[in-house]
Scaffold this motif. Sequence first.
Motif, PDB file in Angstrom:
ATOM      1  N   PHE A  55     -25.273  60.298  48.098  1.00  0.00           N
ATOM      2  CA  PHE A  55     -25.604  61.428  48.963  1.00  0.00           C
ATOM      3  C   PHE A  55     -24.490  61.850  49.917  1.00  0.00           C
ATOM      4  O   PHE A  55     -24.544  62.939  50.488  1.00  0.00           O
ATOM      5  N   THR A  88     -31.079  68.280  55.330  1.00  0.00           N
ATOM      6  CA  THR A  88     -31.225  68.055  53.890  1.00  0.00           C
ATOM      7  C   THR A  88     -30.820  66.638  53.512  1.00  0.00           C
ATOM      8  O   THR A  88     -31.517  65.964  52.750  1.00  0.00           O
ATOM      9  N   LYS A  89     -29.698  66.167  54.054  1.00  0.00           N
ATOM     10  CA  LYS A  89     -29.222  64.808  53.744  1.00  0.00           C
ATOM     11  C   LYS A  89     -30.256  63.776  54.186  1.00  0.00           C
ATOM     12  O   LYS A  89     -30.562  62.842  53.445  1.00  0.00           O
ATOM     13  N   GLN A  92     -33.202  63.862  51.810  1.00  0.00           N
ATOM     14  CA  GLN A  92     -32.846  63.289  50.508  1.00  0.00           C
ATOM     15  C   GLN A  92     -32.827  61.761  50.568  1.00  0.00           C
ATOM     16  O   GLN A  92     -33.374  61.088  49.688  1.00  0.00           O
TER      17      GLN A  92
END
Length: 112
Positions: A55, A88-89, A92
Amino acid sequence: MHLDPIIMSDKQDGDDTELLTKTKPKTKRPPMYKVMLLNDDFTPMEFVVHVLERFFGLNHAQAFEIMLTVHKKGLAVVGVFSHEIAETKVAQVMDFARRHQHPLQCTMEKEE
């Protein structure tokens, strides 16, 4: 469409012309956010390394160093991003950890 500069005259006959320039307002950079991984006693170190590689685009050596920092210090900043990317990271990483049944925590906070 063709745009001409605005010309203003002090006199009626137009001899003295003065070009008006619009000053652009200074654009502030958007705030940046630190993404951090937090240590826990259950998530395997190899899993943390995998998360960092997958990621955050780190190579194995970089990922291993950050994993050790998380392990020793309790947390580590793994990157600094715009709000949307940081969000978002975090999502995720959290989703990936849950799907693999690990309690790994990933958070973000505004950079000072």
